[in-house]
Design a protein around this motif. Structure first.
Motif, PDB file in Angstrom:
ATOM      1  N   ARG A 167       0.831  -1.199   0.000  1.00  0.00           N
ATOM      2  CA  ARG A 167       0.000   0.000   0.000  1.00  0.00           C
ATOM      3  C   ARG A 167       0.864   1.247   0.000  1.00  0.00           C
ATOM      4  NH1 ARG A 167      -3.546  -1.641   5.079  1.00  0.00           N
ATOM      5  NH2 ARG A 167      -1.512  -2.514   5.624  1.00  0.00           N
ATOM      6  N   HIS A 168       0.248   2.362  -0.307  1.00  0.00           N
ATOM      7  CA  HIS A 168       1.005   3.596  -0.464  1.00  0.00           C
ATOM      8  C   HIS A 168       1.846   3.890   0.782  1.00  0.00           C
ATOM      9  CE1 HIS A 168       1.954   7.481  -2.253  1.00  0.00           C
ATOM     10  NE2 HIS A 168       1.858   7.987  -1.029  1.00  0.00           N
ATOM     11  N   GLY A 169       3.143   4.073   0.574  1.00  0.00           N
ATOM     12  CA  GLY A 169       4.054   4.387   1.655  1.00  0.00           C
ATOM     13  C   GLY A 169       4.506   3.195   2.470  1.00  0.00           C
ATOM     14  N   GLN A 170       4.136   1.988   2.060  1.00  0.00           N
ATOM     15  CA  GLN A 170       4.471   0.792   2.823  1.00  0.00           C
ATOM     16  C   GLN A 170       5.144  -0.236   1.933  1.00  0.00           C
ATOM     17  OE1 GLN A 170       1.054  -0.632   5.093  1.00  0.00           O
ATOM     18  NE2 GLN A 170       0.176   1.414   5.055  1.00  0.00           N
ATOM     19  N   PHE A 171       5.818  -1.182   2.573  1.00  0.00           N
ATOM     20  CA  PHE A 171       6.434  -2.262   1.815  1.00  0.00           C
ATOM     21  C   PHE A 171       6.456  -3.523   2.653  1.00  0.00           C
ATOM     22  CE2 PHE A 171       9.892   0.339   3.654  1.00  0.00           C
ATOM     23  CZ  PHE A 171      10.533  -0.600   4.468  1.00  0.00           C
ATOM     24  N   ARG A 172       6.627  -4.637   1.969  1.00  0.00           N
ATOM     25  CA  ARG A 172       6.643  -5.951   2.613  1.00  0.00           C
ATOM     26  C   ARG A 172       8.047  -6.553   2.493  1.00  0.00           C
ATOM     27  NH1 ARG A 172       2.835  -9.689   4.093  1.00  0.00           N
ATOM     28  NH2 ARG A 172       1.207  -8.307   3.310  1.00  0.00           N
ATOM     29  N   VAL A 173       8.617  -6.916   3.633  1.00  0.00           N
ATOM     30  CA  VAL A 173       9.948  -7.529   3.639  1.00  0.00           C
ATOM     31  C   VAL A 173       9.837  -8.974   3.188  1.00  0.00           C
ATOM     32  CG1 VAL A 173      11.884  -8.229   5.098  1.00  0.00           C
ATOM     33  CG2 VAL A 173      10.792  -6.022   5.475  1.00  0.00           C
ATOM     34  N   ILE A 174      10.624  -9.342   2.196  1.00  0.00           N
ATOM     35  CA  ILE A 174      10.607 -10.715   1.693  1.00  0.00           C
ATOM     36  C   ILE A 174      11.901 -11.451   1.978  1.00  0.00           C
ATOM     37  CG2 ILE A 174       8.898 -10.222  -0.108  1.00  0.00           C
ATOM     38  CD1 ILE A 174      11.185 -10.094  -2.135  1.00  0.00           C
ATOM     39  N   ASP A 175      12.924 -10.745   2.402  1.00  0.00           N
ATOM     40  CA  ASP A 175      14.168 -11.403   2.796  1.00  0.00           C
ATOM     41  C   ASP A 175      14.972 -10.427   3.640  1.00  0.00           C
ATOM     42  OD1 ASP A 175      16.038 -13.356   3.091  1.00  0.00           O
ATOM     43  OD2 ASP A 175      16.528 -13.553   0.953  1.00  0.00           O
ATOM     44  N   ALA A 176      15.797 -10.956   4.537  1.00  0.00           N
ATOM     45  CA  ALA A 176      16.560 -10.102   5.431  1.00  0.00           C
ATOM     46  C   ALA A 176      17.761 -10.850   5.971  1.00  0.00           C
ATOM     47  CB  ALA A 176      15.680  -9.618   6.586  1.00  0.00           C
ATOM     48  N   LEU A 458      14.907   2.016   1.561  1.00  0.00           N
ATOM     49  CA  LEU A 458      13.821   1.400   0.795  1.00  0.00           C
ATOM     50  C   LEU A 458      12.698   2.392   0.517  1.00  0.00           C
ATOM     51  CD1 LEU A 458      13.632  -2.092   2.540  1.00  0.00           C
ATOM     52  CD2 LEU A 458      14.441  -1.618   0.224  1.00  0.00           C
ATOM     53  N   SER A 459      12.338   3.178   1.520  1.00  0.00           N
ATOM     54  CA  SER A 459      11.274   4.163   1.324  1.00  0.00           C
ATOM     55  C   SER A 459      11.642   5.161   0.241  1.00  0.00           C
ATOM     56  CB  SER A 459      10.987   4.893   2.641  1.00  0.00           C
ATOM     57  OG  SER A 459      10.463   4.007   3.606  1.00  0.00           O
ATOM     58  N   GLU A 460      12.886   5.641   0.266  1.00  0.00           N
ATOM     59  CA  GLU A 460      13.298   6.631  -0.734  1.00  0.00           C
ATOM     60  C   GLU A 460      13.420   6.011  -2.127  1.00  0.00           C
ATOM     61  OE1 GLU A 460      16.610   8.994   0.432  1.00  0.00           O
ATOM     62  OE2 GLU A 460      15.530   9.906   2.112  1.00  0.00           O
ATOM     63  N   LEU A 461      13.947   4.789  -2.205  1.00  0.00           N
ATOM     64  CA  LEU A 461      14.051   4.135  -3.510  1.00  0.00           C
ATOM     65  C   LEU A 461      12.671   3.946  -4.136  1.00  0.00           C
ATOM     66  CD1 LEU A 461      16.743   1.318  -2.968  1.00  0.00           C
ATOM     67  CD2 LEU A 461      17.006   3.429  -4.280  1.00  0.00           C
ATOM     68  N   MET A 462      11.731   3.482  -3.344  1.00  0.00           N
ATOM     69  CA  MET A 462      10.387   3.221  -3.877  1.00  0.00           C
ATOM     70  C   MET A 462       9.673   4.511  -4.251  1.00  0.00           C
ATOM     71  SD  MET A 462       9.135   0.113  -1.389  1.00  0.00           S
ATOM     72  CE  MET A 462      10.121  -1.393  -1.258  1.00  0.00           C
ATOM     73  N   ALA A 463       9.817   5.539  -3.407  1.00  0.00           N
ATOM     74  CA  ALA A 463       9.176   6.814  -3.720  1.00  0.00           C
ATOM     75  C   ALA A 463       9.764   7.416  -4.991  1.00  0.00           C
ATOM     76  CB  ALA A 463       9.347   7.782  -2.555  1.00  0.00           C
ATOM     77  N   ASP A 464      11.091   7.387  -5.123  1.00  0.00           N
ATOM     78  CA  ASP A 464      11.729   7.953  -6.307  1.00  0.00           C
ATOM     79  C   ASP A 464      11.404   7.155  -7.567  1.00  0.00           C
ATOM     80  OD1 ASP A 464      12.819   9.902  -4.719  1.00  0.00           O
ATOM     81  OD2 ASP A 464      14.774   8.932  -4.524  1.00  0.00           O
ATOM     82  N   TRP A 468       4.489   3.855  -5.885  1.00  0.00           N
ATOM     83  CA  TRP A 468       3.266   4.150  -5.132  1.00  0.00           C
ATOM     84  C   TRP A 468       2.432   5.228  -5.826  1.00  0.00           C
ATOM     85  CZ3 TRP A 468       7.222   4.686  -0.802  1.00  0.00           C
ATOM     86  CH2 TRP A 468       7.426   3.456  -0.177  1.00  0.00           C
ATOM     87  N   ARG A 469       2.897   5.729  -6.958  1.00  0.00           N
ATOM     88  CA  ARG A 469       2.281   6.934  -7.544  1.00  0.00           C
ATOM     89  C   ARG A 469       0.879   6.678  -8.060  1.00  0.00           C
ATOM     90  NH1 ARG A 469       6.340   8.818 -11.287  1.00  0.00           N
ATOM     91  NH2 ARG A 469       7.418   9.383  -9.370  1.00  0.00           N
ATOM     92  N   ASN A 470       0.703   5.566  -8.766  1.00  0.00           N
ATOM     93  CA  ASN A 470      -0.571   5.367  -9.452  1.00  0.00           C
ATOM     94  C   ASN A 470      -1.409   4.219  -8.899  1.00  0.00           C
ATOM     95  OD1 ASN A 470       0.026   7.398 -11.374  1.00  0.00           O
ATOM     96  ND2 ASN A 470       1.350   5.966 -12.464  1.00  0.00           N
ATOM     97  N   SER A 471      -0.906   3.577  -7.872  1.00  0.00           N
ATOM     98  CA  SER A 471      -1.647   2.435  -7.359  1.00  0.00           C
ATOM     99  C   SER A 471      -1.464   2.324  -5.877  1.00  0.00           C
ATOM    100  CB  SER A 471      -1.173   1.139  -8.044  1.00  0.00           C
ATOM    101  OG  SER A 471      -1.753   0.009  -7.403  1.00  0.00           O
ATOM    102  N   GLY A 472      -2.553   2.198  -5.162  1.00  0.00           N
ATOM    103  CA  GLY A 472      -2.497   2.023  -3.732  1.00  0.00           C
ATOM    104  C   GLY A 472      -1.938   0.677  -3.326  1.00  0.00           C
ATOM    105  N   ARG A 473      -1.811  -0.294  -4.259  1.00  0.00           N
ATOM    106  CA  ARG A 473      -1.299  -1.588  -3.908  1.00  0.00           C
ATOM    107  C   ARG A 473       0.147  -1.751  -4.292  1.00  0.00           C
ATOM    108  NH1 ARG A 473      -4.459  -4.216  -1.233  1.00  0.00           N
ATOM    109  NH2 ARG A 473      -2.800  -5.744  -1.005  1.00  0.00           N
ATOM    110  N   GLY A 474       0.799  -0.666  -4.717  1.00  0.00           N
ATOM    111  CA  GLY A 474       2.231  -0.730  -4.915  1.00  0.00           C
ATOM    112  C   GLY A 474       2.677  -1.160  -6.272  1.00  0.00           C
ATOM    113  N   ARG A 475       1.760  -1.304  -7.250  1.00  0.00           N
ATOM    114  CA  ARG A 475       2.225  -1.666  -8.584  1.00  0.00           C
ATOM    115  C   ARG A 475       2.983  -0.489  -9.211  1.00  0.00           C
ATOM    116  NH1 ARG A 475       0.076  -6.205 -10.886  1.00  0.00           N
ATOM    117  NH2 ARG A 475      -1.667  -7.168  -9.807  1.00  0.00           N
ATOM    118  N   ALA A 476       3.954  -0.833 -10.014  1.00  0.00           N
ATOM    119  CA  ALA A 476       4.723   0.212 -10.687  1.00  0.00           C
ATOM    120  C   ALA A 476       3.893   0.791 -11.810  1.00  0.00           C
ATOM    121  CB  ALA A 476       6.015  -0.348 -11.226  1.00  0.00           C
TER     122      ALA A 476
END
Length: 476
Positions: A167-176, A458-464, A468-476
């Motif tokens: 969702r907008h402004g959020q991300f899901r960790v898939i590996d760490a 991660l937040s800055e990479l995704m925002a740049d 999150w611009r056109n989809s609330g579910r995070g699609r590019a």
């Protein structure tokens, strides 16, 4: 030496959980790295999948025939023992380059070593999507979302997060991945990184490199901080990392480090907050940012920084100068005063003086020091990020925990499950830095953040990137 201070273990990061219950316990996020937790209802969070580094995190793990998977995806499976790819960070061009944002931010690409310009990766195929008629799922499958990665090599720790936007402004960790490597061990005395410390760091970075090569990463940022900034052989060490681990790291300056720490903790600052002093007590340096939110609030918390400083002192450097195993009250007081002298030289320390008495002002700490204090405060039998990240501690609780730790001897600190042998000689140095900060910016409340630079990256990479611009579910 595995590190319990893993950062945002929640697969969805970036959402504020609001005011905590009276007990001060935050809502659960994800489990610790290394175990998988199913999504929890109500808060949209679940455990991450750090052990799942082969891209197999989709909804279908029920043994679908491999032949059908190839037909549905239309892709070719590459063997892992083919040409080893390198994860290479390159600087953004001076003009016209991708991600040309507020400051130059290197973008990392995954490419075979024989052709760095070719943006490709050797990756495992994700599980097949359901056939028509098998039942469509509302959330987009993780394998369809762009993957982003952030790596932070600090003075004490090596940490990696791999995530996809939700969702907008959020991300899901898939590996760490997170490991205590003590890269800065002996740096204060010698001015150079030691051979044993570099060996430990390289081995950890090799694991990170393998994890990144197992995924098709759209963008990554791989950073090194104070140890590599100040060591005479810091650049030489990073050249070795590139040769042996296939990772090209960038050394960031202190201002960038402070900004990323703020970006990573934005969701823990509630909407009615007027002022925050955010601090990140590291191994070799401590970043402090003063944030004024009395005006119109921007989506990026970092835009509200009115003053900042980076002290060239952290838990490793302070403990090496004053001692960490045997710390008397006199030694502890000397450590506090050493940091206080540095803070008195900070010209911008009074920029939030008009808010210090407001109930809408608080401290926000992101570091192993505050997460350890929180774990001791909660009397945890084992460190649990779900209970620590976002926890509120009042002034009296912090006072009691610092007093308790100062009263413990080395073996008592080792015996505590939230401290252990890896931190027993460093935690009092961290407490001394914390006490000096609290003396300059007294507050009735301290919020604990088990997150920081990687989440900010991660937040800055995704925002740049505009995911999150056109989809609330995070699609590019």
């Amino acid at each position: 030496m595995e590190d319990h201070e893993a950062g945002a273990g929640a697969p969805e990061v970036g959402v504020s959980r609001g005011s905590p219950p009276p007990s001060g316990e935050a809502n659960p996020a994800a489990g610790r790295y290394g175990r998988q937790v199913q999504p929890r209802s109500g808060n949209g969070q679940a455990g991450d999948t750090s052990h799942d580094h082969k891209g197999q995190n989709g909804p279908h793990q029920n043994g679908k025939p491999k032949k059908r998977r190839k037909r549905r995806r239309g892709r070719k499976v590459f063997a892992r023992d083919e040409a080893r790819p390198a994860i290479t960070g390159t600087s953004v061009p001076a003009a016209g380059g991708a991600s040309a944002a507020r400051q130059p931010q290197p973008a990392a690409s995954i490419a075979p070593q024989s052709s760095i310009a070719q943006s490709a990766s050797i990756a495992q195929l994700p599980p097949a999507l359901p056939r028509p008629g098998q039942g469509a799922r509302t959330p987009p499958p993780l394998q369809e979302l762009p993957v982003f990665a952030a790596l932070d090599l600090g003075t004490n720790n090596c940490r990696l997060l791999v995530a996809v936007p939700t969702r907008h402004g959020q991300f899901r960790v898939i590996d760490a991945f997170s490991r205590i490597v003590r890269l800065g061990e002996g740096l204060t005395a010698n001015g150079r990184l030691g051979e044993a410390a570099m060996d430990r760091a390289v081995e950890a970075l090799k694991i990170c490199g393998d994890k990144l090569r197992n995924r098709k990463v759209r963008k990554a940022r791989l950073i090194a901080t104070e140890a590599c900034r100040t060591a005479a052989n810091g650049v030489e060490f990073l050249e070795r990392v590139e040769r042996e681990a296939g990772l090209k790291l960038e050394i960031i300056d202190r201002q960038t480090e402070a900004r990323l720490a703020v970006s990573g903790c934005g969701s823990l600052v509630e909407r009615d907050t007027q002022g925050v002093v955010l601090f990140d007590i590291g191994g070799g340096s401590s970043e402090i940012a003063l944030i004024d939110l009395t005006g119109q609030r921007s989506p990026r918390l970092a835009n509200h920084i009115v003053s900042w400083t980076s002290l060239p002192v952290g838990v490793v450097s302070l403990a090496e100068r004053f001692g960490g195993r045997t710390v008397t009250r006199e030694i502890f007081g000397a450590m506090v005063e050493d940091v206080a002298i540095r803070l008195r030289a900070f010209d911008g320390r009074d920029r939030l003086s008009h808010l210090l008495s407001s109930p809408k002002f608080h401290l926000l700490g992101t570091s192993g020091t505050v997460t350890t204090l929180a774990g001791v405060h909660l009397d945890l039998e084992r460190y649990d990020r779900r209970r620590v990240d976002g926890l509120w501690m009042d002034r009296d609780s912090v006072d009691r925990m610092v007093e308790k730790l100062v009263g413990w001897d080395f073996q008592q600190r080792v015996a505590n499950p939230c401290i252990g042998a890896d931190r027993a000689d460093l935690v009092l140095a961290g407490c001394a830095i914390l006490e000096a900060i609290r003396a300059v910016w007294p507050s009735e409340r301290l919020r604990v953040a088990d997150r920081g630079l990687r989440e900010g990256i991660l937040s800055e990479l995704m925002a740049d990137d505009g995911v999150w611009r056109n989809s609330g579910r995070g699609r590019a």
